[in-house]
Design a protein around this motif. Structure first.
Motif, PDB file in Angstrom:
ATOM      1  N   ASP A 101      63.522  -3.977  48.271  1.00  0.00           N
ATOM      2  CA  ASP A 101      63.031  -4.778  47.199  1.00  0.00           C
ATOM      3  C   ASP A 101      62.381  -3.872  46.280  1.00  0.00           C
ATOM      4  O   ASP A 101      62.061  -4.146  44.996  1.00  0.00           O
ATOM      5  CB  ASP A 101      61.901  -5.771  47.593  1.00  0.00           C
ATOM      6  N   LEU A 102      62.139  -2.481  46.765  1.00  0.00           N
ATOM      7  CA  LEU A 102      61.448  -1.703  45.885  1.00  0.00           C
ATOM      8  C   LEU A 102      62.287  -1.194  44.626  1.00  0.00           C
ATOM      9  O   LEU A 102      63.441  -0.762  44.927  1.00  0.00           O
ATOM     10  CB  LEU A 102      60.789  -0.675  46.748  1.00  0.00           C
ATOM     11  N   GLU A 103      61.744  -0.727  43.480  1.00  0.00           N
ATOM     12  CA  GLU A 103      62.344  -0.475  42.430  1.00  0.00           C
ATOM     13  C   GLU A 103      62.938   0.880  42.580  1.00  0.00           C
ATOM     14  O   GLU A 103      62.398   1.935  42.920  1.00  0.00           O
ATOM     15  CB  GLU A 103      61.347  -0.381  41.191  1.00  0.00           C
ATOM     16  N   THR A 104      64.402   0.964  42.144  1.00  0.00           N
ATOM     17  CA  THR A 104      64.995   2.314  42.378  1.00  0.00           C
ATOM     18  C   THR A 104      64.361   3.308  41.082  1.00  0.00           C
ATOM     19  O   THR A 104      64.031   2.931  40.066  1.00  0.00           O
ATOM     20  CB  THR A 104      66.363   2.074  41.896  1.00  0.00           C
ATOM     21  N   GLY A 105      64.059   4.241  41.794  1.00  0.00           N
ATOM     22  CA  GLY A 105      63.383   5.633  40.792  1.00  0.00           C
ATOM     23  C   GLY A 105      62.080   5.151  40.299  1.00  0.00           C
ATOM     24  O   GLY A 105      61.553   5.382  39.253  1.00  0.00           O
ATOM     25  N   GLY A 106      61.282   4.358  40.995  1.00  0.00           N
ATOM     26  CA  GLY A 106      60.149   3.711  40.559  1.00  0.00           C
ATOM     27  C   GLY A 106      58.902   4.656  40.934  1.00  0.00           C
ATOM     28  O   GLY A 106      57.719   4.256  40.601  1.00  0.00           O
ATOM     29  N   TYR A 107      59.023   5.623  41.696  1.00  0.00           N
ATOM     30  CA  TYR A 107      57.550   6.147  42.090  1.00  0.00           C
ATOM     31  C   TYR A 107      57.710   7.580  42.235  1.00  0.00           C
ATOM     32  O   TYR A 107      58.854   8.405  42.245  1.00  0.00           O
ATOM     33  CB  TYR A 107      57.553   5.894  43.823  1.00  0.00           C
ATOM     34  N   ASN A 108      56.700   8.256  41.589  1.00  0.00           N
ATOM     35  CA  ASN A 108      56.507   9.764  41.628  1.00  0.00           C
ATOM     36  C   ASN A 108      56.337  10.501  43.108  1.00  0.00           C
ATOM     37  O   ASN A 108      56.457  11.533  43.599  1.00  0.00           O
ATOM     38  CB  ASN A 108      55.089  10.087  40.816  1.00  0.00           C
ATOM     39  N   VAL A 109      55.253   9.464  43.893  1.00  0.00           N
ATOM     40  CA  VAL A 109      55.104  10.281  45.256  1.00  0.00           C
ATOM     41  C   VAL A 109      55.338   9.143  46.260  1.00  0.00           C
ATOM     42  O   VAL A 109      54.972   7.727  46.043  1.00  0.00           O
ATOM     43  CB  VAL A 109      53.426  10.558  45.108  1.00  0.00           C
ATOM     44  N   VAL A 110      55.770   9.399  47.399  1.00  0.00           N
ATOM     45  CA  VAL A 110      55.905   8.468  48.438  1.00  0.00           C
ATOM     46  C   VAL A 110      55.090   9.082  49.521  1.00  0.00           C
ATOM     47  O   VAL A 110      55.469  10.407  49.934  1.00  0.00           O
ATOM     48  CB  VAL A 110      57.225   8.004  48.925  1.00  0.00           C
TER      49      VAL A 110
ATOM     50  N   ARG B  87      65.977   6.656  47.313  1.00  0.00           N
ATOM     51  CA  ARG B  87      66.426   6.048  46.140  1.00  0.00           C
ATOM     52  C   ARG B  87      65.184   5.655  45.164  1.00  0.00           C
ATOM     53  O   ARG B  87      65.448   5.450  44.095  1.00  0.00           O
ATOM     54  CB  ARG B  87      66.939   4.547  46.840  1.00  0.00           C
ATOM     55  N   ILE B  88      64.106   5.479  45.815  1.00  0.00           N
ATOM     56  CA  ILE B  88      62.965   4.916  45.021  1.00  0.00           C
ATOM     57  C   ILE B  88      62.196   6.025  44.379  1.00  0.00           C
ATOM     58  O   ILE B  88      61.539   5.759  43.378  1.00  0.00           O
ATOM     59  CB  ILE B  88      62.158   3.762  45.919  1.00  0.00           C
ATOM     60  N   LEU B  89      62.511   7.341  44.712  1.00  0.00           N
ATOM     61  CA  LEU B  89      61.661   8.234  43.986  1.00  0.00           C
ATOM     62  C   LEU B  89      62.356   8.882  42.942  1.00  0.00           C
ATOM     63  O   LEU B  89      63.552   8.569  42.452  1.00  0.00           O
ATOM     64  CB  LEU B  89      61.868   9.702  45.144  1.00  0.00           C
ATOM     65  N   LYS B  90      61.522   8.951  41.735  1.00  0.00           N
ATOM     66  CA  LYS B  90      61.975   9.680  40.527  1.00  0.00           C
ATOM     67  C   LYS B  90      62.385  11.042  40.871  1.00  0.00           C
ATOM     68  O   LYS B  90      62.133  11.693  41.977  1.00  0.00           O
ATOM     69  CB  LYS B  90      60.666   9.777  39.589  1.00  0.00           C
ATOM     70  N   ASN B  91      63.410  11.566  40.020  1.00  0.00           N
ATOM     71  CA  ASN B  91      63.928  12.774  40.073  1.00  0.00           C
ATOM     72  C   ASN B  91      62.461  13.777  40.062  1.00  0.00           C
ATOM     73  O   ASN B  91      61.536  13.659  39.370  1.00  0.00           O
ATOM     74  CB  ASN B  91      64.540  13.535  38.974  1.00  0.00           C
ATOM     75  N   ARG B  92      62.762  14.862  40.911  1.00  0.00           N
ATOM     76  CA  ARG B  92      61.283  15.969  41.388  1.00  0.00           C
ATOM     77  C   ARG B  92      60.169  15.126  41.793  1.00  0.00           C
ATOM     78  O   ARG B  92      59.160  15.597  42.187  1.00  0.00           O
ATOM     79  CB  ARG B  92      60.909  16.453  39.944  1.00  0.00           C
ATOM     80  N   GLY B  93      60.563  13.711  42.429  1.00  0.00           N
ATOM     81  CA  GLY B  93      59.127  13.023  43.128  1.00  0.00           C
ATOM     82  C   GLY B  93      59.197  13.526  44.313  1.00  0.00           C
ATOM     83  O   GLY B  93      59.856  14.330  44.900  1.00  0.00           O
ATOM     84  N   MET B  94      57.831  13.333  44.858  1.00  0.00           N
ATOM     85  CA  MET B  94      57.435  14.106  46.262  1.00  0.00           C
ATOM     86  C   MET B  94      57.319  12.942  47.236  1.00  0.00           C
ATOM     87  O   MET B  94      57.084  11.898  47.166  1.00  0.00           O
ATOM     88  CB  MET B  94      56.173  14.774  45.982  1.00  0.00           C
ATOM     89  N   LEU B  95      57.767  13.664  48.680  1.00  0.00           N
ATOM     90  CA  LEU B  95      57.417  12.886  49.629  1.00  0.00           C
ATOM     91  C   LEU B  95      56.467  13.631  50.634  1.00  0.00           C
ATOM     92  O   LEU B  95      56.544  14.843  50.817  1.00  0.00           O
ATOM     93  CB  LEU B  95      58.628  12.830  50.635  1.00  0.00           C
ATOM     94  N   LEU B  96      55.526  13.124  50.603  1.00  0.00           N
ATOM     95  CA  LEU B  96      54.217  13.619  51.651  1.00  0.00           C
ATOM     96  C   LEU B  96      54.233  12.815  53.009  1.00  0.00           C
ATOM     97  O   LEU B  96      53.964  11.612  53.150  1.00  0.00           O
ATOM     98  CB  LEU B  96      52.998  13.498  50.934  1.00  0.00           C
TER      99      LEU B  96
END
Ligand code: SF4
Ligand code: SF4
Lengths: 223, 380
Positions: A110-119, A142-151
């Protein structure tokens, strides 16, 4: 006698959870979470996977993030909601927006594609099955923006036989004790780095600490 | 069969602790694209039992993550919910293996799993399977229809034996450990006492069953819980008169012998009968302060869907097909599992506290305020 004892054992114990986890991780957790969330910038859209009692959520809010916090346990989330409420009452308008969603990682479609800067996720991946981990990481990508981060801050088995032995020596009685007191314990997630990498996320830094049982991992989605 | 028996033995000793298997998809027999899909918990014993009982079927069994706890306790305690069901469906790949989208859920999970949520989120329709694994083949053969009998929990001989040995083992382990240091010779007779007493207690269940459901009459001491039919006194008395006294006289024992073994009998009796009603799957515990909660039906709102009759493990409801209403016919049999409250699509059923406060069904659903949850805390 059974229901009485089982009730005591099963009664989800969110109130005791924080204390239990802090004890189990020998207090390393707060520092690790502070370090991880220091990468969040004001206005960032942040997803907290398995927010639990809100340890990461609150830090992300304090850094000006716009947070979506998800967890499958409504009682845990209630504790988080209370903390956020108290924080808001203290800081007023300045606190960023946020929502709580009661859902598991298998419902991330359900979460928006490319919708997050950070997960971000603290001590959640170690509770997932291998299939769930792969599924969740796919959606993180899928949901991270380009250059978005996973912590990720989570428990991992330490490397090396000697370390592993020492770790077990400390870990087993500690886990048993914590389990008795709080019915909470954590598992360790194996091969976290390679799993993150196979979801097409580029690992930026990895930091193990203590005797190596806890890992802070930062990864980024490639352009 | 062998792994089922071995697991059964092991679970007697770790009865109160979770014993998980990894959640996964298990193929049973030779399933095809239209074979049934069943969901169960990941308590080791349940999975082993199902594999044995379903050995002649062709189906897919989804072992969901219930944290190694059995279906009923996990669902009632909030450890086995619709999120766990969705997770195993989405991550096991079952959606690529079958053409249909129908799921058989264990009926006892109705206190914790919301099938409406599952349908809404991922489009799978759920039907409630029978209470007992033994009835699944019959249920499937009848086109996923359960008889009234399949919908009831029972405390039959096998189940009573399991409970008897389970409790006995819980007491036997610490007691034996202590007596290694205190008096090794006493270990064997002590275990005979523990296991014998436990078996006698649960085997005799049909004899005193009718006293268990009754409310307290208030003239017993707490220790002896006369509201439970005084079964403790009877058991202890029989043991004293039938075992200790003859054994002591024949063996020419000292006064101390009588004292020790009569006392040991008392301790074992009290341990085993502490919450006798709650030890059975058919009566609600009387040790909870919340025991005065009752289920109430708002007949105006009820639309006669019959869902509550389907999930009630005690057969408390009758469906009046003419008026299209439910009748709460046997409220005394209710053990407050909350399955009916959680599943009623129109919120026609709810808990009422002894002070007359109504607990919203939504609250019961969210916090699993059933026989194991913290009901009192949430009453508002
Ligand atoms: S589930 Fe609700 S609406 Fe349906 S019959 Fe029962 S009480 Fe009535
Ligand atoms: S009537 Fe009682 S026993 Fe039956 S489902 Fe409802 S709460 Fe459970």
């Amino acid at each position: 006698m059974s229901t009485y004892v089982l009730m005591k054992i099963l009664e989800s114990s969110p109130d005791r959870y924080d204390r239990g986890i802090r004890f189990l991780t020998l207090g390393q957790l707060d520092e690790a979470y502070d370090r991880l969330t220091s990468h969040i910038r004001p206005g960032d859209r942040v997803l907290d996977i398995g927010c639990g009692t809100g340890a990461l959520t609150l830090r992300a809010l304090a850094r000006g993030g716009v947070v979506t916090a998800m967890d499958i346990n409504p009682a845990m989330m209630d504790v988080a909601k209370k903390k956020v409420g108290a924080y808001r009452a203290e800081i007023g308008e300045a606190a960023g927006d946020m929502v709580f969603l009661e859902m598991g990682v298998a419902e991330m479609d359900d979460l928006e594609t490319g919708g997050y800067n950070v997960v971000m996720s603290g001590l959640c991946f170690s509770e997932l099955t291998d299939d769930e981990t792969a599924y969740a990481l796919g959606h993180v990508h899928r949901i991270l923006k380009n250059r978005g981060m996973l912590l990720i801050g989570d428990e991992v088995p330490p490397g090396g036989i000697f370390r592993r032995f020492f770790y077990m020596l400390v870990r087993i009685p500690l886990a048993a004790l914590t389990y008795l007191v709080t019915q909470t314990t954590t598992g360790a997630i194996k091969n976290l780095e390679s799993r993150v990498a196979s979801a097409n996320l580029e690992i930026e830094s990895v930091r193990r600490h203590g005797i190596g049982g806890f890992m802070e991992l930062i990864a980024r989605k490639r352009d | 069969m062998i792994s089922y028996i071995l697991t059964w033995i092991v679970t007697r000793f770790v009865w109160l602790l979770p014993l998980p298997l990894p959640p996964r998809l298990v193929k049973i027999g030779n399933p095809g694209r239209s074979s049934p899909v069943l969901v169960t918990c990941n308590w080791r014993l349940t999975v082993r039992e199902l594999s044995y009982r379903l050995r002649r079927e062709d189906l897919y069994l989804l072992v969901a993550n219930s944290r190694g706890i059995n279906v009923w306790c996990a669902a009632a305690g909030g450890h086995f919910t619709h999120h766990d069901v969705i997770s195993i469906i989405k991550t096991s790949g079952i959606e690529n293996l079958v053409d249909h989208r129908t799921l058989v859920l264990p009926q006892l999970a109705a206190t914790g799993i919301d099938p409406v949520y599952i349908k809404k989120k991922i489009g799978w329709k759920a039907v409630w399977g029978p209470v007992s694994a033994r009835d699944i083949p019959g249920f499937l053969a009848a086109g996923k229809e359960a008889t009234d009998r399949m919908r009831r929990v029972e405390f039959g001989l096998g189940r009573r034996m399991s409970v008897a040995l389970g409790w006995a083992a819980q007491l036997s382990i610490p007691a034996s450990l202590v007596f290694v240091f205190v008096n090794r010779e006493a270990i064997l007779p002590l275990n005979v006492l523990i296991f014998g007493m436990s078996c006698a207690l649960f085997m005799a269940f049909p004899l005193y069953e009718r006293f268990l459901g009754r409310p307290s009459r208030g003239w017993g001491t707490i220790a002896f819980g006369f509201e439970q039919g005084g079964v403790q006194l009877v058991l202890w008395g029989l043991y004293t008169a039938g075992v200790v006294i003859p054994a002591g006289i024949i063996g020419g024992e000292t006064v101390l012998f009588f004292f020790h073994w009569i006392l040991a009998g008392l301790v074992v009796t009290l341990f085993l009968t502490f919450d006798l009603a709650g030890s059975t799957p058919v009566y609600k515990s009387v040790e909870h302060e919340e025991r005065s909660f009752t289920v109430v039906l708002n007949v105006e709102i009820c639309r006669g869907t019959g869902i509550c009759t389907e999930v009630c493990p005690r057969g408390c409801f009758d469906l009046d097909r003419v008026r299209r209403k439910i009748v709460f016919a046997r409220p005394d049999d209710c053990e407050q599992c909350a399955a009916c409250i959680v599943q009623c699509p129109f919120d026609a059923l709810s808990f009422i506290s002894d002070r007359g406060e109504r607990i919203l069904p939504e609250t019961t659903r969210t916090y699993k305020l059933n026989l194991m949850g913290k009901r009192q805390v949430r009453a508002s």
